[in-house]
Motif scaffolding. Structure first.
Motif, PDB file in Angstrom:
ATOM      1  N   ILE A 104       0.950  -1.259   0.121  1.00 38.24           N
ATOM      2  CA  ILE A 104      -0.159  -0.446  -0.284  1.00 38.24           C
ATOM      3  C   ILE A 104       0.787   1.080   0.185  1.00 38.24           C
ATOM      4  CG2 ILE A 104      -1.261   1.523   1.430  1.00 38.24           C
ATOM      5  CD1 ILE A 104      -2.632  -0.804   2.058  1.00 38.24           C
ATOM      6  N   ALA A 105       2.098   1.492   0.674  1.00 36.98           N
ATOM      7  CA  ALA A 105       2.371   2.441   1.086  1.00 36.98           C
ATOM      8  C   ALA A 105       3.525   3.043  -0.261  1.00 36.98           C
ATOM      9  CB  ALA A 105       4.060   1.992   1.534  1.00 36.98           C
ATOM     10  N   PRO A 106       3.748   2.572  -1.424  1.00 35.78           N
ATOM     11  CA  PRO A 106       4.016   3.757  -2.410  1.00 35.78           C
ATOM     12  C   PRO A 106       2.422   4.451  -3.165  1.00 35.78           C
ATOM     13  CG  PRO A 106       4.672   1.111  -3.126  1.00 35.78           C
ATOM     14  CD  PRO A 106       3.869   1.272  -1.411  1.00 35.78           C
ATOM     15  N   PHE A 107       1.272   3.266  -2.861  1.00 37.89           N
ATOM     16  CA  PHE A 107       0.308   4.163  -4.100  1.00 37.89           C
ATOM     17  C   PHE A 107      -0.008   5.459  -2.890  1.00 37.89           C
ATOM     18  CE2 PHE A 107       0.292   0.077  -5.129  1.00 37.89           C
ATOM     19  CZ  PHE A 107       0.417  -0.183  -6.643  1.00 37.89           C
ATOM     20  N   ILE A 108      -0.555   5.154  -0.912  1.00 41.38           N
ATOM     21  CA  ILE A 108      -0.396   6.299  -0.544  1.00 41.38           C
ATOM     22  C   ILE A 108       0.355   7.735  -0.893  1.00 41.38           C
ATOM     23  CG2 ILE A 108      -0.254   7.299   2.112  1.00 41.38           C
ATOM     24  CD1 ILE A 108      -1.455   4.714   2.628  1.00 41.38           C
ATOM     25  N   VAL A 109       1.664   6.982  -1.407  1.00 41.63           N
ATOM     26  CA  VAL A 109       3.047   8.554  -1.687  1.00 41.63           C
ATOM     27  C   VAL A 109       2.064   9.539  -2.503  1.00 41.63           C
ATOM     28  CG1 VAL A 109       4.815   8.900  -2.118  1.00 41.63           C
ATOM     29  CG2 VAL A 109       4.355   7.685  -0.099  1.00 41.63           C
ATOM     30  N   ILE A 110       1.632   8.428  -3.570  1.00 46.80           N
ATOM     31  CA  ILE A 110       2.363   8.810  -5.049  1.00 46.80           C
ATOM     32  C   ILE A 110       0.185   9.811  -5.551  1.00 46.80           C
ATOM     33  CG2 ILE A 110       0.721   7.405  -5.832  1.00 46.80           C
ATOM     34  CD1 ILE A 110       2.910   7.299  -8.791  1.00 46.80           C
ATOM     35  N   THR A 111      -0.517   8.679  -4.080  1.00 48.71           N
ATOM     36  CA  THR A 111      -2.014   9.442  -4.744  1.00 48.71           C
ATOM     37  C   THR A 111      -1.746  10.656  -3.975  1.00 48.71           C
ATOM     38  OG1 THR A 111      -2.616   7.200  -3.888  1.00 48.71           O
ATOM     39  CG2 THR A 111      -4.468   8.834  -4.084  1.00 48.71           C
ATOM     40  N   ALA A 112      -1.064  10.768  -2.950  1.00 36.13           N
ATOM     41  CA  ALA A 112      -1.267  12.359  -2.069  1.00 36.13           C
ATOM     42  C   ALA A 112      -0.267  13.293  -2.736  1.00 36.13           C
ATOM     43  CB  ALA A 112      -0.173  12.649  -0.866  1.00 36.13           C
ATOM     44  N   SER A 113       0.188  13.074  -3.857  1.00 29.81           N
ATOM     45  CA  SER A 113       0.695  13.826  -4.568  1.00 29.81           C
ATOM     46  C   SER A 113      -0.274  14.640  -5.826  1.00 29.81           C
ATOM     47  CB  SER A 113       2.032  14.067  -5.601  1.00 29.81           C
ATOM     48  OG  SER A 113       2.322  12.755  -5.973  1.00 29.81           O
ATOM     49  N   PHE A 114      -0.741  13.045  -6.330  1.00 28.00           N
ATOM     50  CA  PHE A 114      -2.116  13.043  -7.036  1.00 28.00           C
ATOM     51  C   PHE A 114      -3.106  14.155  -6.817  1.00 28.00           C
ATOM     52  CE2 PHE A 114      -4.203  11.486 -10.402  1.00 28.00           C
ATOM     53  CZ  PHE A 114      -3.379  11.193 -11.571  1.00 28.00           C
ATOM     54  N   LEU A 115      -3.261  13.703  -5.766  1.00 20.63           N
ATOM     55  CA  LEU A 115      -4.493  14.460  -4.868  1.00 20.63           C
ATOM     56  C   LEU A 115      -4.317  16.559  -5.082  1.00 20.63           C
ATOM     57  CD1 LEU A 115      -5.714  12.577  -2.236  1.00 20.63           C
ATOM     58  CD2 LEU A 115      -7.241  13.528  -3.853  1.00 20.63           C
ATOM     59  N   ALA A 116      -2.604  16.998  -4.747  1.00 17.89           N
ATOM     60  CA  ALA A 116      -2.427  17.653  -4.985  1.00 17.89           C
ATOM     61  C   ALA A 116      -1.998  18.778  -5.825  1.00 17.89           C
ATOM     62  CB  ALA A 116      -0.915  18.155  -3.970  1.00 17.89           C
ATOM     63  N   ILE A 117      -2.332  17.700  -7.621  1.00 13.51           N
ATOM     64  CA  ILE A 117      -1.375  18.471  -8.593  1.00 13.51           C
ATOM     65  C   ILE A 117      -2.667  18.807  -8.873  1.00 13.51           C
ATOM     66  CG2 ILE A 117      -1.940  16.143 -10.298  1.00 13.51           C
ATOM     67  CD1 ILE A 117       0.897  17.285 -11.006  1.00 13.51           C
ATOM     68  N   ALA A 118      -4.404  18.318  -8.111  1.00 19.69           N
ATOM     69  CA  ALA A 118      -5.311  18.554  -9.083  1.00 19.69           C
ATOM     70  C   ALA A 118      -5.918  20.137  -9.096  1.00 19.69           C
ATOM     71  CB  ALA A 118      -6.228  17.309  -8.403  1.00 19.69           C
ATOM     72  N   ALA A 119      -5.354  20.747  -8.155  1.00 22.70           N
ATOM     73  CA  ALA A 119      -5.884  21.926  -7.247  1.00 22.70           C
ATOM     74  C   ALA A 119      -4.851  23.464  -7.434  1.00 22.70           C
ATOM     75  CB  ALA A 119      -5.737  22.345  -5.904  1.00 22.70           C
ATOM     76  N   ILE A 120      -4.116  22.593  -8.902  1.00 28.58           N
ATOM     77  CA  ILE A 120      -2.854  24.133  -9.409  1.00 28.58           C
ATOM     78  C   ILE A 120      -3.499  24.945 -10.593  1.00 28.58           C
ATOM     79  CG2 ILE A 120      -0.739  24.221  -9.885  1.00 28.58           C
ATOM     80  CD1 ILE A 120      -0.118  21.826  -8.550  1.00 28.58           C
ATOM     81  N   PRO A 121      -3.335  25.645 -10.899  1.00 31.90           N
ATOM     82  CA  PRO A 121      -3.755  26.181 -11.794  1.00 31.90           C
ATOM     83  C   PRO A 121      -3.449  26.939 -12.748  1.00 31.90           C
ATOM     84  CG  PRO A 121      -3.586  28.002  -9.625  1.00 31.90           C
ATOM     85  CD  PRO A 121      -3.113  26.730  -9.223  1.00 31.90           C
ATOM     86  N   ARG A 256       7.365  -0.311  -7.563  1.00 34.08           N
ATOM     87  CA  ARG A 256       6.885  -0.020  -7.081  1.00 34.08           C
ATOM     88  C   ARG A 256       8.844   1.019  -6.023  1.00 34.08           C
ATOM     89  NH1 ARG A 256       6.826  -4.896  -4.328  1.00 34.08           N
ATOM     90  NH2 ARG A 256       4.675  -6.094  -4.327  1.00 34.08           N
ATOM     91  N   PHE A 257       9.552   0.676  -6.566  1.00 33.20           N
ATOM     92  CA  PHE A 257       9.951   1.736  -6.551  1.00 33.20           C
ATOM     93  C   PHE A 257      10.218   3.120  -7.079  1.00 33.20           C
ATOM     94  CE2 PHE A 257      14.646   3.258  -7.857  1.00 33.20           C
ATOM     95  CZ  PHE A 257      15.184   3.732  -6.876  1.00 33.20           C
ATOM     96  N   ALA A 258      10.336   2.308  -8.273  1.00 35.11           N
ATOM     97  CA  ALA A 258       9.537   3.815  -9.427  1.00 35.11           C
ATOM     98  C   ALA A 258       8.804   4.615  -8.891  1.00 35.11           C
ATOM     99  CB  ALA A 258       9.274   3.282 -11.058  1.00 35.11           C
ATOM    100  N   PHE A 259       7.720   4.338  -7.670  1.00 38.30           N
ATOM    101  CA  PHE A 259       6.570   5.324  -7.302  1.00 38.30           C
ATOM    102  C   PHE A 259       7.383   5.963  -6.622  1.00 38.30           C
ATOM    103  CE2 PHE A 259       2.460   2.579  -8.342  1.00 38.30           C
ATOM    104  CZ  PHE A 259       2.119   2.879 -10.135  1.00 38.30           C
ATOM    105  N   PHE A 260       8.207   5.944  -5.696  1.00 40.43           N
ATOM    106  CA  PHE A 260       8.077   6.592  -4.681  1.00 40.43           C
ATOM    107  C   PHE A 260       9.511   8.049  -5.394  1.00 40.43           C
ATOM    108  CE2 PHE A 260       8.507   3.134  -1.675  1.00 40.43           C
ATOM    109  CZ  PHE A 260       7.467   4.200  -0.665  1.00 40.43           C
ATOM    110  N   PHE A 261      10.474   6.707  -6.389  1.00 38.99           N
ATOM    111  CA  PHE A 261      11.113   8.258  -7.114  1.00 38.99           C
ATOM    112  C   PHE A 261      10.039   8.824  -8.156  1.00 38.99           C
ATOM    113  CE2 PHE A 261      14.454   8.601 -10.770  1.00 38.99           C
ATOM    114  CZ  PHE A 261      15.554   9.162  -9.294  1.00 38.99           C
ATOM    115  N   LEU A 262       9.428   8.783  -8.592  1.00 44.56           N
ATOM    116  CA  LEU A 262       8.424   9.599  -9.252  1.00 44.56           C
ATOM    117  C   LEU A 262       7.935  10.339  -7.813  1.00 44.56           C
ATOM    118  CD1 LEU A 262       7.117  10.045 -12.256  1.00 44.56           C
ATOM    119  CD2 LEU A 262       5.091   8.307 -11.849  1.00 44.56           C
ATOM    120  N   ALA A 263       7.326   9.546  -7.266  1.00 48.80           N
ATOM    121  CA  ALA A 263       6.454  11.365  -5.851  1.00 48.80           C
ATOM    122  C   ALA A 263       7.680  12.262  -5.838  1.00 48.80           C
ATOM    123  CB  ALA A 263       6.101  10.313  -5.300  1.00 48.80           C
TER     124      ALA A 263
END
Lengths: 362, 172
Positions: A104-121, A256-263
């Protein structure tokens, strides 16, 4: 349909209307959500790939090397090759790890950054969700990423991972305060937390110019604190490769490592976007009040280019930080935050409130 | 009609997640998993607030509970617990008593909710922005919250003093 590169409002409206003509409101909502999701996903992946390439080139530039130069012209396809390599790598399972949390851990990290990007103009009218508490929302969802890091560190059942996660937790939780307070300083100046209002308010001068000294102080503090919050050097002691092999993601392999890296890279992008939006006017062109001719010339550059340009400059500054300064020790890190940045920040908020109350900002 | 359908789908999704993860939180035998499930419960609750268009409360929920309290819980688990540690199975007697207590609680709230005659609100939905919240938070007139605000700050001060005292105890 009129496609206007200076104002996407009519374009998004056209999509909405043509979808409404074709199907019922419920399915329109579903389709629009899917379109935005796919668009942001594609943007996310592209920016991630580009940032990894940019990091290597900037690193090479700082160290007087060439950097990636074999795959494609100037090596621009190097990261795509790396991505393919990571996709094909075996996912190593750890025997005594907590498998559920480990996955689950990599997905939580990547979801958090994904949620943030939605609010950027991104440009005028190119803004997925425009909450009236925009900045607060971004700060809130980006604070979720640390949970993924802590879970990754603990569930790997490895000493290096655990120490990395503990360091990272202490660091992110402390520096969140400085990020929040420096943004609050700017909210006091803008009088609003809505990101679109903040951008519009900078039409006659970016906040870093109109906010006098406290805006500059807040900008510097935001840059330092957000570098720490994204776990980047000189604050990268969560993954200090010379001490902890790779910190919290030591045991991760393949995608999974790539997820951390990308996030990690996307968090840097989000931080740079927020800095560009709040301090440098986001997609708003550079205007000087009274210089009509100059302002008109500046308006010819599309907002999206302005936004990308400002973000790129801030990302470049963050990368220079990483390749210039040596890594801090954990006690130096916490001293910097709690004994210097936080008091300066608190004083800065009061100073900004005073300036706004006296009406000294333009 | 269909907009209501969309809302209902989302509501059912969120409430199903809340119920499912709440049960998993109390039944999981690994403490960090329980904390993670608690995180999902809190995030789904924030989702419900977003559905109500009360973004401020949703963001507060995420910052304070998910980003603050759950991080604190996970942090203390990281410091104290080992990965092999598992809770013992709950004895049958305790399990039955617990299920009865939870079941009677559910029955009580359900009967109250289902028998109460809810009147559908015909008010326009009001948008709650930061200015409104800030003004009523520091207002001492009607609908003002300055007194609770100050009382809570006293509570926080007490908590900080207590934390300092506990941390300093050994040196005295």
């Amino acid at each position: 349909m009129e496609f206007n590169i200076y104002d996407f409002t009519s374009f998004t409206k056209w999509i909405d209307e043509s979808l409404n003509a074709a199907m019922s409101p419920f399915w329109v909502m579903i389709t629009e959500m899917a379109i935005i999701g796919v668009a942001i996903l594609a943007f996310y992946a592209l920016v991630g790939l580009f940032l990894v390439y940019a990091e290597r080139k900037v690193c090479a530039f700082m160290q007087n090397r060439v950097g990636p130069n074999r795959v494609g012209p100037f090596g621009i396809f190097q990261t795509i090759a790396d991505l393919l390599k990571l996709l094909m790598k075996e996912l190593v399972y750890i025997k005594n790890a907590d498998k559920l949390l480990f996955n689950i851990a990599p997905f939580i990290v990547i979801t958090a950054s994904f949620l943030a990007i939605a609010a950027i103009p991104f440009a005028r009218g190119l803004h997925a969700i425009d909450f009236n508490i925009g900045i607060f929302y971004v700060v809130a969802v980006s604070s979720l990423g640390v949970i993924g890091i802590l879970l990754a560190g603990w569930s790997s059942n490895s000493k290096y991972s655990l120490i990395g996660a503990m360091r990272s937790g202490a660091q992110i939780v402390s520096y969140e305060l400085s990020v929040g307070l420096s943004l609050i300083t700017m909210v006091v100046l803008a009088g609003s937390m809505q990101l679109s209002t903040i951008v519009e308010a900078q039409a006659n001068g970016w906040f870093i110019f109109t906010g006098h000294v406290p805006a500059v102080i807040a900008f510097v503090i935001f840059l330092i604190a957000s570098t720490a919050e994204t776990n980047r050097g000189p604050f990268d002691l969560a993954e200090a490769e010379s001490e902890l092999t790779a910190g919290f993601h030591t045991e991760y392999s393949g995608i999974r490592f790539a997820f951390f890296f990308l996030a990690e890279y996307m968090n840097m992008f989000i931080v740079a976007s927020i800095a560009a939006t709040v301090f440098w006017g986001g997609w708003m062109p550079f205007h000087v009040p009274g210089w009509e001719g100059f302002n008109t010339v500046m308006d010819y550059i599309p907002p999206f280019i302005w936004y990308i340009g400002k973000t790129a400059v801030i990302i470049f500054i963050l990368m220079l930080f990483k390749w210039t300064f040596p890594r801090l020790r954990i006690d130096q890190l916490l001293t910097l935050e709690w004994k210097y940045l936080l008091p300066i920040n608190l004083f800065n908020v009061v100073l900004m409130a005073f300036i706004v109350l006296m009406g000294w900002h333009w | 009609m269909e907009a209501i359908l969309g809302n209902q789908v989302m509501f059912i999704l969120f409430s199903a997640m809340i119920v499912m993860f709440s049960i998993l939180t109390v039944t999981s035998r690994r403490i960090l998993r329980a904390a993670t499930f608690l995180l999902f419960v809190l995030l789904s609750t924030a989702g419900l607030y977003f559905m109500l268009n009360y973004q401020f409360l949703a963001a507060v929920q995420i910052t304070l509970y998910a980003g603050g309290i759950v991080v604190l819980i996970i942090f203390s688990i990281l410091l104290t617990s080992h990965i092999d540690h598992k809770f013992d199975r709950v004895p049958a007697q305790k399990l039955i008593m617990g299920v009865i207590a939870a079941g009677s609680g559910i029955a009580l709230s359900l009967t109250t909710l289902l028998t109460y005659n809810f009147v559908p609100a015909n008010q326009e939905p009001i948008s709650v922005d930061m200015n409104t919240i800030g003004k009523s938070l520091l207002n001492y007139g009607d609908h003002g919250f300055v007194l609770p605000f100050e009382v809570i700050s006293v509570l926080l001060l007490a908590a900080i003093v207590a934390a300092v005292v506990i941390a300093k105890r050994k040196k005295i």
